[in-house]
Design an enzyme around this catalytic site. Sequence first.
Site, PDB file in Angstrom:
ATOM      1  N   LYS A 156    -126.966 -16.711  -0.681  1.00 44.45           N
ATOM      2  CA  LYS A 156    -128.259 -17.060  -0.280  1.00 44.45           C
ATOM      3  C   LYS A 156    -129.822 -16.461  -0.795  1.00 44.45           C
ATOM      4  CE  LYS A 156    -132.411 -16.918   2.622  1.00 44.45           C
ATOM      5  NZ  LYS A 156    -133.008 -17.385   1.421  1.00 44.45           N
ATOM      6  N   GLY A 208    -133.519  -6.322   1.192  1.00 40.03           N
ATOM      7  CA  GLY A 208    -135.107  -6.738   1.712  1.00 40.03           C
ATOM      8  C   GLY A 208    -135.501  -6.067   2.425  1.00 40.03           C
ATOM      9  N   SER A 209    -136.398  -6.636   2.610  1.00 40.18           N
ATOM     10  CA  SER A 209    -137.452  -5.567   3.828  1.00 40.18           C
ATOM     11  C   SER A 209    -136.748  -5.402   5.352  1.00 40.18           C
ATOM     12  CB  SER A 209    -138.702  -7.135   4.114  1.00 40.18           C
ATOM     13  OG  SER A 209    -137.814  -7.769   5.027  1.00 40.18           O
ATOM     14  N   GLY A 213    -133.568  -6.764   7.730  1.00 38.49           N
ATOM     15  CA  GLY A 213    -132.053  -6.032   7.933  1.00 38.49           C
ATOM     16  C   GLY A 213    -131.948  -6.386   8.947  1.00 38.49           C
ATOM     17  N   GLU A 230    -129.262  -2.668   1.603  1.00 37.77           N
ATOM     18  CA  GLU A 230    -130.279  -1.922   1.293  1.00 37.77           C
ATOM     19  C   GLU A 230    -132.158  -2.184   1.293  1.00 37.77           C
ATOM     20  OE1 GLU A 230    -128.711  -2.530  -2.736  1.00 37.77           O
ATOM     21  OE2 GLU A 230    -127.315  -2.832  -2.099  1.00 37.77           O
ATOM     22  N   CYS A 264    -138.200  -1.934  -5.742  1.00 37.75           N
ATOM     23  CA  CYS A 264    -137.195  -0.786  -4.415  1.00 37.75           C
ATOM     24  C   CYS A 264    -137.000   0.279  -4.583  1.00 37.75           C
ATOM     25  CB  CYS A 264    -135.932  -1.423  -4.239  1.00 37.75           C
ATOM     26  SG  CYS A 264    -134.783  -1.373  -5.422  1.00 37.75           S
ATOM     27  N   GLU A 363    -144.921   1.336   2.995  1.00 37.04           N
ATOM     28  CA  GLU A 363    -144.459   0.224   2.099  1.00 37.04           C
ATOM     29  C   GLU A 363    -144.996  -0.347   1.266  1.00 37.04           C
ATOM     30  OE1 GLU A 363    -140.695  -2.235   1.465  1.00 37.04           O
ATOM     31  OE2 GLU A 363    -140.585  -1.504  -0.452  1.00 37.04           O
TER      32      GLU A 363
HETATM   33  P1  NAP Z   1    -137.227  -9.713   2.495  1.00 41.53           P
HETATM   34  O1  NAP Z   1    -138.682 -11.040   3.025  1.00 41.53           O
HETATM   35  O2  NAP Z   1    -136.854  -9.296   3.244  1.00 41.53           O
HETATM   36  O3  NAP Z   1    -136.030 -11.372   2.150  1.00 41.53           O
HETATM   37  C1  NAP Z   1    -135.049 -10.428   0.688  1.00 41.53           C
HETATM   38  C2  NAP Z   1    -134.292 -11.808   1.780  1.00 41.53           C
HETATM   39  O4  NAP Z   1    -134.037 -11.415   3.052  1.00 41.53           O
HETATM   40  C3  NAP Z   1    -134.658 -13.495   1.150  1.00 41.53           C
HETATM   41  O5  NAP Z   1    -133.929 -13.997   0.605  1.00 41.53           O
HETATM   42  C4  NAP Z   1    -135.247 -13.471   2.444  1.00 41.53           C
HETATM   43  O6  NAP Z   1    -135.569 -15.182   2.438  1.00 41.53           O
HETATM   44  C5  NAP Z   1    -134.470 -13.186   3.271  1.00 41.53           C
HETATM   45  N1  NAP Z   1    -135.028 -12.881   4.405  1.00 41.53           N
HETATM   46  C6  NAP Z   1    -135.589 -12.446   4.689  1.00 41.53           C
HETATM   47  N2  NAP Z   1    -134.853 -12.580   6.296  1.00 41.53           N
HETATM   48  C7  NAP Z   1    -134.595 -13.734   7.349  1.00 41.53           C
HETATM   49  C8  NAP Z   1    -133.772 -13.736   7.774  1.00 41.53           C
HETATM   50  N3  NAP Z   1    -134.309 -13.503   9.217  1.00 41.53           N
HETATM   51  N4  NAP Z   1    -132.770 -14.033   8.086  1.00 41.53           N
HETATM   52  C9  NAP Z   1    -132.019 -14.898   7.653  1.00 41.53           C
HETATM   53  N5  NAP Z   1    -132.731 -14.262   5.958  1.00 41.53           N
HETATM   54  C10 NAP Z   1    -134.167 -13.590   5.650  1.00 41.53           C
HETATM   55  O7  NAP Z   1    -138.233  -9.140   1.725  1.00 41.53           O
HETATM   56  P2  NAP Z   1    -138.221  -9.452   0.066  1.00 41.53           P
HETATM   57  O8  NAP Z   1    -139.858  -8.851   0.218  1.00 41.53           O
HETATM   58  O9  NAP Z   1    -138.399 -10.355  -0.228  1.00 41.53           O
HETATM   59  O10 NAP Z   1    -137.838  -8.208  -0.556  1.00 41.53           O
HETATM   60  C11 NAP Z   1    -138.997  -7.178  -0.606  1.00 41.53           C
HETATM   61  C12 NAP Z   1    -138.444  -6.217   0.072  1.00 41.53           C
HETATM   62  O11 NAP Z   1    -136.719  -6.095  -1.034  1.00 41.53           O
HETATM   63  C13 NAP Z   1    -138.492  -5.035   0.136  1.00 41.53           C
HETATM   64  O12 NAP Z   1    -139.445  -4.076   1.043  1.00 41.53           O
HETATM   65  C14 NAP Z   1    -138.198  -3.613  -1.287  1.00 41.53           C
HETATM   66  O13 NAP Z   1    -137.768  -2.568  -0.439  1.00 41.53           O
HETATM   67  C15 NAP Z   1    -136.667  -4.067  -0.676  1.00 41.53           C
HETATM   68  N6  NAP Z   1    -136.044  -3.882  -1.759  1.00 41.53           N
HETATM   69  C16 NAP Z   1    -134.992  -2.885  -1.478  1.00 41.53           C
HETATM   70  C17 NAP Z   1    -133.572  -2.916  -2.458  1.00 41.53           C
HETATM   71  C18 NAP Z   1    -132.565  -1.938  -2.465  1.00 41.53           C
HETATM   72  O14 NAP Z   1    -132.342  -1.696  -3.159  1.00 41.53           O
HETATM   73  N7  NAP Z   1    -132.917  -0.746  -1.559  1.00 41.53           N
HETATM   74  C19 NAP Z   1    -134.569  -3.600  -3.918  1.00 41.53           C
HETATM   75  C20 NAP Z   1    -135.092  -4.536  -3.663  1.00 41.53           C
HETATM   76  C21 NAP Z   1    -135.777  -5.308  -3.204  1.00 41.53           C
HETATM   77  P3  NAP Z   1    -136.767 -16.221   2.121  1.00 41.53           P
HETATM   78  O15 NAP Z   1    -136.581 -15.173   0.952  1.00 41.53           O
HETATM   79  O16 NAP Z   1    -135.967 -17.792   2.098  1.00 41.53           O
HETATM   80  O17 NAP Z   1    -137.985 -15.690   2.620  1.00 41.53           O
END
Ligand code: NAP
Length: 460
Positions: A156, A208-209, A213, A230, A264, A363
């Site tokens: 997804k 993701g965030s 998580g 992650e 990230c 962050e």
């Molecule tokens: P995000 O809003 O949490 O989204 C990440 C993914 O999760 C997307 O596919 C999103 O779908 C999905 N998602 C989010 N909340 C969900 C929920 N409640 N139920 C189901 N799916 C859900 O994060 P982002 O803003 O896209 O990405 C940036 C974040 O990722 C930053 O915090 C960054 O540090 C982190 N990150 C971490 C790493 C690592 O290796 N630690 C690597 C890359 C990024 P939708 O897009 O459809 O909302």
Amino acid sequence: MKPIQLVSPVDGTVHAERLPLAPEAARAAVARARAAQGPWAARPLDERLALVRAGVAALIAKKDQIAPELAHQMGRPIRFGAGEFGGVQARADYMAEIAAETLAPKVIEDGPAFRRLIAREALGTVFVVAPWNYPFLTAINTIVPALIAGNTLVLKHASQTLLAGERLAEAFHAAGIPGDVFQNLVLDHATTEELIAARSFDFVNFTGSVAGGRAIERAAAGTFTPLGLELGGKDPGYVRADADLDAAVDTLMDGAMFNSGQCCCGIERIYVHESLYDAFVEKAVAWVKALRLGSPLDPETTLGPMANVRFARLVREQIAEAVARGARPLIDPALFPADDGGAYLAPQVLVDVDHTMAVMREESFGPVVGIMKVSGDDQAVELMNDSPYGLTASIWTRDYDTAQQIGARIQTGTVFMNRADYLDPALCWTGCKDTGRGGSLSYLGYLSVTRPKSYHLKKV
Ligand code: NAP
């Protein structure tokens, strides 16, 4: 169901729109993935390896088409767009190279009376929830080992990079991986969480965030589904008195600003020994002033817009809060006329910052960095650890042993010396504290997508 819209940061228009799968259709897709798993795992490892390698090659063959698509989807300047694929290739190659050895049974005894061994088996169906910031690299970390190990895979992708999920699926299918073995599904949050709560998957990798998580962990509660999380970071750089100053400025500022700070393991805070502080700040400001903010479709642009107006809003708020509390911004936004108050955001370097400010604790995920003066290792270690996150830390010194000793005192997933913002596929990608759980890449990446099975065979 409401369509999911990909709003381009280039100009705020809807770049793509897809209907999410209805829950029933999503359940049926998962059922197909589960049915396909046995036959996929029964194929010889060499066959799975060849198909996955061919899928990665088919993806990379499209990099010139994907670079402008990425610019439209998440704002990465076109000159850097295809850069992601060097990492995709390196990670896929490494995981493929170590597969046979890592997945081979560990024989404890093979004698006349006993055969005892520990085998590794695919888990079943693996679910990858991917982010937009490195939409191919982050996904490939789990897709490649999961498929090679004999799992089927459901992806997804983020709404911001809907097309990245489609490109991955097209490439893997063109290479001959069956449609039910690798599926890209467009899912909304509610259906995603429902599937997880219904025990549809044998492993979930979520990148993701922190808030995302938490939602995934809540959805999985009680199902015993293993999770790889992650999540966010607030990665520090520490410049010791013996550092190579120019190299430190160059790498740390690139780590802070590349991809508009949306990495990230981007550098979000820098601690500099007092003997180098003034020179570091002066060079860092000059480095940032040389950036060119503009449309990611312009080949001259080195700093694109942030992926979404709401991400830029958060960074603007953090900068304003820090300045209201006494921080000094060293970059005049007027130097970056493309700053439109929306997704296009001038980079910023803040000094006179402290850890009461959100910009040094939460962050930012944007083109801003705070720089603080430190008296030595003890103060630097204390400040680096004063964070809810722990992904990477970058130490600048000429001394391996000291870097390793300092590294041992830092709560972090990776310790870098004289580099930053880089993933080595042979090393485990992992974090501690709110940055997450589990690990991907390296031989440990295979442990997340397989389970041990012990054989204790006695001859009679
Ligand atoms: P995000 O809003 O949490 O989204 C990440 C993914 O999760 C997307 O596919 C999103 O779908 C999905 N998602 C989010 N909340 C969900 C929920 N409640 N139920 C189901 N799916 C859900 O994060 P982002 O803003 O896209 O990405 C940036 C974040 O990722 C930053 O915090 C960054 O540090 C982190 N990150 C971490 C790493 C690592 O290796 N630690 C690597 C890359 C990024 P939708 O897009 O459809 O909302």
